[in-house]
Motif scaffolding. Structure first.
Motif, PDB file in Angstrom:
ATOM      1  N   GLU A 135     -13.895  18.567 -18.333  1.00  0.00           N
ATOM      2  CA  GLU A 135     -14.842  17.755 -17.555  1.00  0.00           C
ATOM      3  C   GLU A 135     -15.071  16.365 -18.150  1.00  0.00           C
ATOM      4  O   GLU A 135     -15.246  15.398 -17.433  1.00  0.00           O
ATOM      5  N   LYS A 136     -15.005  16.259 -19.469  1.00  0.00           N
ATOM      6  CA  LYS A 136     -15.277  14.955 -20.104  1.00  0.00           C
ATOM      7  C   LYS A 136     -14.169  13.941 -19.795  1.00  0.00           C
ATOM      8  O   LYS A 136     -14.341  12.735 -19.952  1.00  0.00           O
ATOM      9  N   ASN A 137     -13.034  14.411 -19.315  1.00  0.00           N
ATOM     10  CA  ASN A 137     -11.936  13.500 -18.970  1.00  0.00           C
ATOM     11  C   ASN A 137     -11.929  13.100 -17.500  1.00  0.00           C
ATOM     12  O   ASN A 137     -11.006  12.436 -17.039  1.00  0.00           O
ATOM     13  N   THR A 138     -12.932  13.513 -16.766  1.00  0.00           N
ATOM     14  CA  THR A 138     -13.003  13.127 -15.357  1.00  0.00           C
ATOM     15  C   THR A 138     -13.444  11.664 -15.272  1.00  0.00           C
ATOM     16  O   THR A 138     -14.282  11.212 -16.053  1.00  0.00           O
ATOM     17  N   LEU A 139     -12.838  10.926 -14.358  1.00  0.00           N
ATOM     18  CA  LEU A 139     -13.169   9.504 -14.251  1.00  0.00           C
ATOM     19  C   LEU A 139     -13.195   9.058 -12.798  1.00  0.00           C
ATOM     20  O   LEU A 139     -12.662   9.753 -11.926  1.00  0.00           O
ATOM     21  N   LEU A 179       0.284  19.793 -16.535  1.00  0.00           N
ATOM     22  CA  LEU A 179      -1.048  20.406 -16.461  1.00  0.00           C
ATOM     23  C   LEU A 179      -1.316  21.288 -17.676  1.00  0.00           C
ATOM     24  O   LEU A 179      -2.440  21.366 -18.161  1.00  0.00           O
ATOM     25  N   LYS A 180      -0.259  21.939 -18.148  1.00  0.00           N
ATOM     26  CA  LYS A 180      -0.423  22.855 -19.273  1.00  0.00           C
ATOM     27  C   LYS A 180      -0.686  22.142 -20.589  1.00  0.00           C
ATOM     28  O   LYS A 180      -1.257  22.702 -21.503  1.00  0.00           O
ATOM     29  N   ASN A 181      -0.223  20.884 -20.675  1.00  0.00           N
ATOM     30  CA  ASN A 181      -0.267  20.213 -21.969  1.00  0.00           C
ATOM     31  C   ASN A 181      -1.264  19.065 -22.103  1.00  0.00           C
ATOM     32  O   ASN A 181      -1.292  18.395 -23.123  1.00  0.00           O
ATOM     33  N   THR A 182      -2.016  18.811 -21.050  1.00  0.00           N
ATOM     34  CA  THR A 182      -3.102  17.840 -21.201  1.00  0.00           C
ATOM     35  C   THR A 182      -4.311  18.300 -20.405  1.00  0.00           C
ATOM     36  O   THR A 182      -4.167  18.970 -19.378  1.00  0.00           O
ATOM     37  N   THR A 183      -5.478  17.945 -20.910  1.00  0.00           N
ATOM     38  CA  THR A 183      -6.700  18.290 -20.178  1.00  0.00           C
ATOM     39  C   THR A 183      -7.129  17.106 -19.316  1.00  0.00           C
ATOM     40  O   THR A 183      -8.146  17.144 -18.653  1.00  0.00           O
ATOM     41  N   LYS A 184      -6.304  16.032 -19.362  1.00  0.00           N
ATOM     42  CA  LYS A 184      -6.618  14.860 -18.539  1.00  0.00           C
ATOM     43  C   LYS A 184      -6.026  15.026 -17.143  1.00  0.00           C
ATOM     44  O   LYS A 184      -5.152  15.867 -16.920  1.00  0.00           O
ATOM     45  N   HIS A 185      -6.483  14.199 -16.233  1.00  0.00           N
ATOM     46  CA  HIS A 185      -5.990  14.221 -14.852  1.00  0.00           C
ATOM     47  C   HIS A 185      -4.494  13.904 -14.832  1.00  0.00           C
ATOM     48  O   HIS A 185      -4.013  13.059 -15.590  1.00  0.00           O
ATOM     49  N   PHE A 186      -3.762  14.567 -13.945  1.00  0.00           N
ATOM     50  CA  PHE A 186      -2.311  14.337 -13.848  1.00  0.00           C
ATOM     51  C   PHE A 186      -1.950  13.573 -12.571  1.00  0.00           C
ATOM     52  O   PHE A 186      -2.289  13.978 -11.468  1.00  0.00           O
ATOM     53  N   HIS A 187      -1.253  12.448 -12.767  1.00  0.00           N
ATOM     54  CA  HIS A 187      -0.811  11.605 -11.651  1.00  0.00           C
ATOM     55  C   HIS A 187       0.691  11.837 -11.486  1.00  0.00           C
ATOM     56  O   HIS A 187       1.479  11.404 -12.345  1.00  0.00           O
TER      57      HIS A 187
END
Lengths: 333, 218
Positions: free
Chosen positions: A91-95, A173-181
């Motif tokens: 959640e902290k990586n949501t922007l 998706l498996k390797n980052t908790t940030k949003h994927f573009h």
């Protein structure tokens, strides 16, 4: 000293690159409406053609040329949101992506090779694979100056063996908790990306739609064409609430006018055509106004994403995006 | 007007991108029953090759090449039917080169630049266009028997069709009859080796250099 400020004071705490007056922007806007309504764009997708036709466009099914009237462009711009959120697994990586909002950074893509360090002064470049993608994702997950993860290299070990783009989505998706573009979406596989997002939310489609953990980027083909893939990705993204970045990469002197103002006009027409398509199928669909538009190197036959003109174009594109009230995405800084 | 004068005028017409002058030289040559094959080989072709050399030396830009090629065509297109009537051929130069953008891909600018450069180098280029189905390319190869066939892909998702193409050529038993050449942004030497294509080209100049060398060696 008094702390009282002069009322209505305008301050500039940074630098400003202002290439246009309001009238200049209006001129580009008007020229674009002229291109869209009298010349049109070619849409190489049957469903896309029907969607445009039903919405009131003049469509020639043989030449696949769609003429978009000004009112439809204005209506679409009115329904496109000025703000939307990109959700990360953490959640902290949501922007937020917002019209005239804060600037965020992502990595460039999609590369096809990796330069590997083998020892002091020794490097070897070879085709990138799934492991490289996973490593990049982990690095970006750590890097606090990168806000979300765009596909930086392709998982070429899957080429010709499986659905490469689907594996790229899962590995990211498996390797980052940030949003994927996802920069290289394939229309036929968007349903699998969507399935993954739904699975992540435990089968909750509503959550997958409201909190998209991935977004997609598509390029119109300059000059003035929406391919089958671009049209389908835009429509499927819009229907599922997946943010879509309609990003043109016109090359001034190659696939658009050698004059930068002329390039901005066809670039604008291409991006707006994509945005109109998204808004017809789902009013309110989250979209970016995107650009990697640059110059074409007429000596070497390359597209330098780093030429001085790219900076000028990106600054102009930012202005155009602001003029239309949309979040903007540009290449290079 | 001697043959030498005609040839020199043809060279000049191409090098000054002058379609009108190129057509005039061709017309005069036909009227005076000059050696048309010689006019193509020692006139127009020499002109376009000099323009090609200047481009390689970074003295000229791509539009110059295109303009020179257009001027050359203005002359050669008039000469070709005359040559046919006489039962002569201007020769195939370095041979027939078939080129296209692979199935599923509509990006054609790079491929078109390569086609022009190959023509400048002396290949007889057949540009099939963009988004050409793999089975159609194979059928065209079977029918026209070109010396080489080049496929271009701009996306990792369409690049895989270059592999399919190699496989289909093998299935049809004609893989050893043609030199395969691949190019386009996502392609690499590694990909070329993996799918078993003959020549990888990083860009237009690379394609011309490698293909001329390969064809001359055979």
């Amino acid at each position: 000293m008094s702390k009282t400020h002069y009322p209505g004071k305008k301050s500039m705490q940074g630098i400003k690159l202002d290439l246009f007056t309001d009238d200049d922007i209006l001129k580009i806007d008007h020229a674009t409406m002229d291109v869209l309504s009298t010349f049109g764009v070619q849409v190489s997708d049957k469903e896309g053609l029907e969607v445009f036709k039903k919405a009131g466009c003049d469509v020639d099914m043989d030449t696949k040329v769609v003429k978009i009237p000004e009112w439809l462009v204005r209506k679409s711009l009115a329904t496109a949101p000025s703000k939307f959120y990109l959700y990360g697994r953490d959640e902290k990586n949501t922007l937020e992506q917002e019209h005239k909002g804060r600037v965020h950074f992502t990595c460039f893509g999609t590369g096809i090779q990796m330069c590997r360090y083998e020892g002091p002064g020794k490097y070897k470049t070879s085709d990138s694979d799934e492991k490289d993608l996973a490593n990049c994702a982990k690095l970006v997950d750590w890097a606090e100056n990168i806000d979300y993860f765009s596909l930086p290299v392709s998982a070429r070990n899957w080429a010709g063996k499986g659905a490469q783009d689907v594996h790229e989505m899962l590995t990211s998706l498996k390797n980052t908790t940030k949003h994927f573009h996802h920069i290289d979406p394939v229309a036929e596989n968007v349903k699998y990306y969507w399935d993954m997002a739904v699975a992540y939310y435990g089968g909750d489609k509503k959550a997958a739609r409201e909190k998209p953990i991935f977004s997609m980027l598509v390029c119109p083909t300059s000059p003035l064409e929406l391919s089958h893939n671009a049209a389908q990705v835009i429509m499927q993204g819009a229907r599922n609430g997946i943010p879509v970045n309609v990003l043109s990469m016109a090359m001034a002197g190659g696939s658009s006018s050698i004059h930068l103002a002329g390039t901005l006009v066809t670039h604008n027409a291409e991006v707006l055509a994509g945005i109109v398509l998204a808004q017809i199928v789902a009013p309110g669909a989250p979209v970016w106004y995107g650009s990697s538009t640059t110059t074409f190197d007429l000596k070497r036959g390359t597209a330098p994403v780093g030429s001085p003109e790219l900076g000028l174009i990106s600054a102009s594109v930012a202005k155009l995006g602001q003029y239309y009230g949309l979040p903007v995405f540009v290449a290079g800084v | 007007m001697t043959q030498k004068d005609l040839n020199e005028r043809a060279i000049k017409a191409v090098m000054s991108y002058d379609q009108k002058a190129a057509a005039e030289v061709a017309k005069e040559a036909i009227a005076s029953k000059a050696d048309l094959v010689n006019l193509i080989q020692d006139g127009f072709t020499v002109g376009i090759q000099q323009v090609g050399d200047l481009f390689q030396a970074k003295k000229l830009f791509l539009p110059h090449i295109m303009a020179a090629a257009t001027a050359m065509n203005a002359g050669v297109n008039l000469l070709s039917p005359e040559l046919e009537k006489l039962g002569k051929s201007a020769g195939e130069g370095l041979g027939n080169f078939m080129i296209c953008t692979i199935e599923g891909d509509i990006h054609s600018i790079g491929k078109d630049i390569v086609a022009i450069m190959l023509k400048v180098a002396g290949f007889n280029v057949n540009n099939l266009g963009r988004d050409i189905a793999v089975k159609d390319i194979v059928a065209a190869v079977k029918k026209e028997k070109p010396k080489a066939v080049g496929t271009s892909a701009l996306m990792t998702s369409t690049m895989v069709n270059q592999k399919t193409f190699e496989e289909l050529l093998k299935e049809e038993g004609i893989r050893d009859k043609v030199i395969t050449n691949i190019g386009g942004a996502p392609t690499t030497q590694q990909w070329c080796d993996e799918i078993g294509a003959d020549v990888y080209s990083e860009n237009a100049s690379d394609c011309v250099n490698k293909m001329v060398a390969v064809v001359k060696k055979k």
